[in-house]
Design a protein around this motif. Structure first.
Motif, PDB file in Angstrom:
ATOM      1  N   SER A 170       0.939  -1.200  -0.010  1.00 24.61           N
ATOM      2  CA  SER A 170       0.145  -0.073  -0.125  1.00 24.61           C
ATOM      3  C   SER A 170       0.782   1.253  -0.231  1.00 24.61           C
ATOM      4  N   TRP A 171       2.033   1.258   0.161  1.00 21.95           N
ATOM      5  CA  TRP A 171       2.964   2.375   0.572  1.00 21.95           C
ATOM      6  C   TRP A 171       4.136   2.403  -0.786  1.00 21.95           C
ATOM      7  N   ARG A 172       3.731   3.309  -1.758  1.00 20.84           N
ATOM      8  CA  ARG A 172       4.723   3.230  -2.866  1.00 20.84           C
ATOM      9  C   ARG A 172       5.138   4.788  -2.922  1.00 20.84           C
ATOM     10  N   GLY A 173       6.214   5.128  -2.205  1.00 20.34           N
ATOM     11  CA  GLY A 173       6.649   6.450  -2.187  1.00 20.34           C
ATOM     12  C   GLY A 173       7.808   7.065  -2.766  1.00 20.34           C
ATOM     13  N   ALA A 174       8.068   8.260  -3.124  1.00 22.27           N
ATOM     14  CA  ALA A 174       8.780   9.082  -3.589  1.00 22.27           C
ATOM     15  C   ALA A 174       9.352  10.216  -2.256  1.00 22.27           C
ATOM     16  N   MET A 175      10.549  10.376  -2.283  1.00 21.64           N
ATOM     17  CA  MET A 175      10.784  11.626  -1.250  1.00 21.64           C
ATOM     18  C   MET A 175      11.738  12.602  -1.938  1.00 21.64           C
ATOM     19  N   ILE A 176      11.361  13.754  -1.683  1.00 17.77           N
ATOM     20  CA  ILE A 176      12.332  14.829  -2.126  1.00 17.77           C
ATOM     21  C   ILE A 176      12.438  15.714  -1.147  1.00 17.77           C
ATOM     22  N   ASP A 177      13.990  16.082  -0.933  1.00 17.55           N
ATOM     23  CA  ASP A 177      14.625  16.824   0.093  1.00 17.55           C
ATOM     24  C   ASP A 177      14.647  18.138  -0.528  1.00 17.55           C
ATOM     25  N   VAL A 178      13.510  19.023  -0.091  1.00 13.74           N
ATOM     26  CA  VAL A 178      13.604  20.204  -0.642  1.00 13.74           C
ATOM     27  C   VAL A 178      14.262  21.160   0.344  1.00 13.74           C
ATOM     28  N   ALA A 179      14.907  20.749   1.523  1.00 12.77           N
ATOM     29  CA  ALA A 179      15.653  21.483   2.490  1.00 12.77           C
ATOM     30  C   ALA A 179      17.032  21.913   2.026  1.00 12.77           C
ATOM     31  N   ARG A 180      17.662  20.771   1.398  1.00 11.79           N
ATOM     32  CA  ARG A 180      19.005  21.159   1.287  1.00 11.79           C
ATOM     33  C   ARG A 180      19.130  22.077  -0.080  1.00 11.79           C
ATOM     34  N   SER A 181      18.251  21.812  -0.893  1.00 11.79           N
ATOM     35  CA  SER A 181      18.098  22.731  -2.023  1.00 11.79           C
ATOM     36  C   SER A 181      16.127  22.699  -2.535  1.00 11.79           C
ATOM     37  N   PHE A 182      15.868  23.742  -2.480  1.00 11.29           N
ATOM     38  CA  PHE A 182      14.575  24.338  -2.789  1.00 11.29           C
ATOM     39  C   PHE A 182      13.800  23.942  -3.999  1.00 11.29           C
ATOM     40  N   PHE A 183      12.691  23.089  -3.957  1.00  8.86           N
ATOM     41  CA  PHE A 183      11.910  23.050  -5.417  1.00  8.86           C
ATOM     42  C   PHE A 183      10.636  23.755  -5.163  1.00  8.86           C
ATOM     43  N   THR A 184      10.423  24.465  -6.252  1.00 10.42           N
ATOM     44  CA  THR A 184       9.176  25.223  -6.109  1.00 10.42           C
ATOM     45  C   THR A 184       7.752  24.335  -6.494  1.00 10.42           C
TER      46      THR A 184
ATOM     47  N   GLU B  91      10.004   3.363  -0.404  1.00 13.03           N
ATOM     48  CA  GLU B  91      10.135   4.396  -1.087  1.00 13.03           C
ATOM     49  C   GLU B  91      11.455   5.023  -1.163  1.00 13.03           C
ATOM     50  N   ALA B  92      11.613   5.748  -2.460  1.00 12.84           N
ATOM     51  CA  ALA B  92      13.042   6.063  -2.860  1.00 12.84           C
ATOM     52  C   ALA B  92      12.953   7.640  -2.487  1.00 12.84           C
ATOM     53  N   PRO B  93      14.199   7.636  -1.725  1.00 18.21           N
ATOM     54  CA  PRO B  93      14.415   9.310  -1.300  1.00 18.21           C
ATOM     55  C   PRO B  93      15.480   9.984  -2.269  1.00 18.21           C
ATOM     56  N   LEU B  94      15.009  11.128  -2.615  1.00 21.56           N
ATOM     57  CA  LEU B  94      16.165  11.939  -3.223  1.00 21.56           C
ATOM     58  C   LEU B  94      16.693  13.102  -2.444  1.00 21.56           C
ATOM     59  N   TRP B  95      17.943  12.868  -2.091  1.00 24.74           N
ATOM     60  CA  TRP B  95      18.593  13.706  -1.026  1.00 24.74           C
ATOM     61  C   TRP B  95      19.453  14.966  -2.015  1.00 24.74           C
ATOM     62  N   THR B  96      19.321  16.062  -1.697  1.00 25.59           N
ATOM     63  CA  THR B  96      19.581  17.209  -2.637  1.00 25.59           C
ATOM     64  C   THR B  96      20.854  17.965  -2.473  1.00 25.59           C
ATOM     65  N   GLU B  97      21.799  17.506  -1.624  1.00 29.79           N
ATOM     66  CA  GLU B  97      23.118  18.134  -1.481  1.00 29.79           C
ATOM     67  C   GLU B  97      23.766  18.521  -2.425  1.00 29.79           C
ATOM     68  N   THR B  98      23.626  17.626  -3.561  1.00 32.49           N
ATOM     69  CA  THR B  98      24.445  17.978  -4.987  1.00 32.49           C
ATOM     70  C   THR B  98      23.403  17.875  -6.094  1.00 32.49           C
ATOM     71  N   ILE B  99      22.128  17.758  -5.877  1.00 30.34           N
ATOM     72  CA  ILE B  99      21.149  18.132  -6.986  1.00 30.34           C
ATOM     73  C   ILE B  99      20.149  19.153  -6.789  1.00 30.34           C
ATOM     74  N   HIS B 100      20.447  20.134  -7.537  1.00 31.62           N
ATOM     75  CA  HIS B 100      19.905  21.423  -7.404  1.00 31.62           C
ATOM     76  C   HIS B 100      18.934  22.035  -8.488  1.00 31.62           C
ATOM     77  N   ASN B 101      18.386  21.361  -9.351  1.00 30.95           N
ATOM     78  CA  ASN B 101      17.461  21.645 -10.080  1.00 30.95           C
ATOM     79  C   ASN B 101      16.825  20.398 -10.845  1.00 30.95           C
ATOM     80  N   THR B 102      15.558  20.565 -11.550  1.00 34.75           N
ATOM     81  CA  THR B 102      15.017  19.488 -11.955  1.00 34.75           C
ATOM     82  C   THR B 102      15.587  18.541 -12.879  1.00 34.75           C
ATOM     83  N   VAL B 103      16.429  19.390 -13.682  1.00 32.56           N
ATOM     84  CA  VAL B 103      17.181  18.482 -14.743  1.00 32.56           C
ATOM     85  C   VAL B 103      18.043  17.432 -14.153  1.00 32.56           C
ATOM     86  N   ASP B 104      18.638  17.742 -13.180  1.00 37.46           N
ATOM     87  CA  ASP B 104      19.649  16.733 -12.429  1.00 37.46           C
ATOM     88  C   ASP B 104      18.574  15.973 -11.605  1.00 37.46           C
ATOM     89  N   ALA B 105      17.520  16.480 -11.118  1.00 40.80           N
ATOM     90  CA  ALA B 105      16.534  15.265 -10.194  1.00 40.80           C
ATOM     91  C   ALA B 105      16.036  14.633 -11.307  1.00 40.80           C
TER      92      ALA B 105
END
Ligand code: TNX
Length: 504
Positions: A154-168, A436-450
């Motif tokens: 029942s849990w099929r997740g994606a995570m986005i770290d908007v804290a290291r780098s913000f996404f609008t 759940e698949a997390p994307l941490w964004t220390e090095t990923i700063h835009n949607t092209v890289d995300a």
């Protein structure tokens, strides 16, 4: 027939469907959506009408057909796409049955969520040009077939770290749509960390006026107002996706500590932090103001989060002693419970021995760290996010231009070829809510890289969460993914063209 040919034949029957359905039976002939096709809904329920509208909106740009939505219980009519609710326990909450005959398309499910999932399947069965936002030539043909389908977890997740780098908000909405295509139903927003605070808290305004202005070196700063956050929740909800907000405490709190001097043990606010190290910051677990702060923050977030979950982080609290950590969690647990919400924490929260068994643990560290043994001891439900399998901020290989490698390289194959029941020892299927698949964004700063890091690994994660284990094989998956690549391209996704996949 060679083995390769067999796999190819098998795979082509499943077309470019990811996640792979439970069953698909091909029939003779095909159905063609044309100018006159009608979307027919059997029930006048607002939710079903909205789903019909969603389908019409999905088909309109590329076909140019303004498909009419009508209410009727006559589902044997011709040239219709009917959406109906039925009662079939085998389909459970999110399943559906899709019958495409030469005459019509009949999609049925127990709930709106099932209809929505069925629409994603229908979408993946249509020519990839359906994803275009300008009018394309048809024909909009679909092979006649019967799909019966429902999820494994029942849990099929994606995570986005908007804290290291913000996404609008707009960027997050785009991800919601791309994830929904793969029947992902949880969006976990990592809203605070050492490098930034991303959600307006009206009673503690400096969190965003000060803490929102920082980001990791090279990343974007910013924050969501509560109205913007509500808009993300609404947009996700319309796509049957639940938003899980995370405020990471007691560690990962430099942005908050920098915003309010009184939260610090020494009463001195530290400067912004733009680096990548972890584990140096902590809330003061003895101060009363810490708990006033947490009560205010979680109360405000709970009031704008209709879903039942609040994620409290709890990871890498390397600057608190074991005793302080336990004291902190016991108080935090009370706060979350008083808000009527279920607490989720990263693996380390299991180390607190009185953890309430209604909590949920998200396992991420390697099995050697033994977090899973604590989870098992509590008899607690888990979400599987093992970093060495599913962290999409890990590089694919040494040539990946962004990302980290502390958990190893995570190739498209590594990300697909594992099962939630066997990464950590001792788990039964029932102990596992899902993945759940997390994307941490220390090095990923835009949607092209995300995009590049999520795709195509998130497609594999979606399949692991949805499809029956015995139906999955890497060799066959590669061929479906190769077809899906064309669709991702059409959608403007900058996916990683892994050399392991025979892209079309
Ligand atoms: C570990 S995963 C972290 C994050 C980092 C990530 C980088 C987890 C609960 N904590 O703070 O961003 O590694 O891969």
């Amino acid at each position: 027939m060679t083995n390769n040919k067999q796999i190819e034949k098998l795979s082509s029957a499943w077309q470019g469907l990811i996640p792979k359905p439970v069953s698909l039976e091909k029939m003779d002939g095909c159905f063609c959506i044309n100018q006159e096709t009608k979307i027919v809904i059997a029930s006048a329920e607002e939710e079903i009408l909205k789903i019909g509208q969603y389908l019409a909106n999905l088909l309109k740009p590329a076909t140019g057909f303004p498909l009419e939505i009508t209410k009727s219980t006559n589902s044997v009519a011709q040239n219709i796409i009917s959406l109906s609710i039925k009662h079939d326990p085998s389909l459970k909450e999110e399943g559906y049955e899709l019958v495409i005959s030469t005459e019509s398309i009949n999609l049925s499910a127990n709930k709106g969520h099932g209809l929505f999932n069925g629409i994603q399947t229908l979408r993946q069965l249509l020519p990839i040009t359906i994803e275009s936002n300008v009018k394309q030539d048809g024909p909009w043909e679909l092979d006649a077939l019967i799909v019966k389908d429902y999820p494994r977890f029942s849990w099929r997740g994606a995570m986005i770290d908007v804290a290291r780098s913000f996404f609008t908000v707009e960027e997050v909405k785009r991800f919601i749509d791309l994830f929904a295509l793969h029947k992902i139903n949880r969006l976990h927003l990592h809203l605070s960390d050492d490098q930034g605070w991303r959600i307006e808290i009206k009673s503690w305004p400096e969190l965003t006026s000060h803490g929102g202005k920082c980001a990791v070196e090279g990343g974007s700063s910013g924050y969501y107002t509560q109205d913007q956050y509500k808009e993300i929740v609404r947009y996700a909800h319309e796509r049957f996706m639940l938003v899980i907000p995370e405020i990471d405490v007691p560690g990962h709190t430099n942005a908050a500590l920098s915003s309010y001097a009184e939260l610090n043990s020494d009463g001195i606010a530290p400067p912004y932090f733009r680096g990548m190290k972890v584990g140096f910051s902590t809330l003061d677990t003895d101060k009363d103001i810490t708990y006033e702060f947490l009560t205010d923050v979680f109360t405000e977030i709970a009031s704008i989060t209709p879903g039942p979950y609040l994620h409290v982080g709890g990871d890498e609290a390397l600057s608190t002693t074991e005793e302080e950590y336990s004291h902190f969690l016991s108080r935090l647990e009370t706060i979350i419970a008083s808000l009527g919400k279920t607490m989720i924490g990263w693996g380390e929260v299991g180390h607190y021995e009185n953890l309430n068994s209604s909590a949920i643990i998200q396992l991420w560290q390697s099995p050697a760290k033994k977090d899973h043994e604590f989870a098992l001891k509590h008899g607690i439900k888990t979400i599987m996010s093992p970093a060495h399998k599913i962290y999409v901020d890990m590089k694919y290989d040494e040539s990946t231009h962004v990302g980290q490698d502390w958990a190893g390289y995570v190739s498209v194959e590594t990300a697909y070829n594992w099962d939630p029941t066997s990464v950590y020892e001792g788990f039964n299927e029932e102990d596992i809510l899902g993945i759940e698949a997390p994307l941490w964004t220390e090095t990923i700063h835009n949607t092209v890289d995300a995009d590049y890091m999520y795709f195509p690994r998130i497609c594999g994660a979606a399949e692991i969460g949805w499809s029956p284990k015995d139906n999955r094989s890497w060799e066959e998956y590669c061929l479906r993914l190769a077809r899906l690549g064309k669709r991702l391209e059409q959608l403007g996704v900058n996916f990683h063209r892994s050399p392991l996949i025979p892209w079309k």
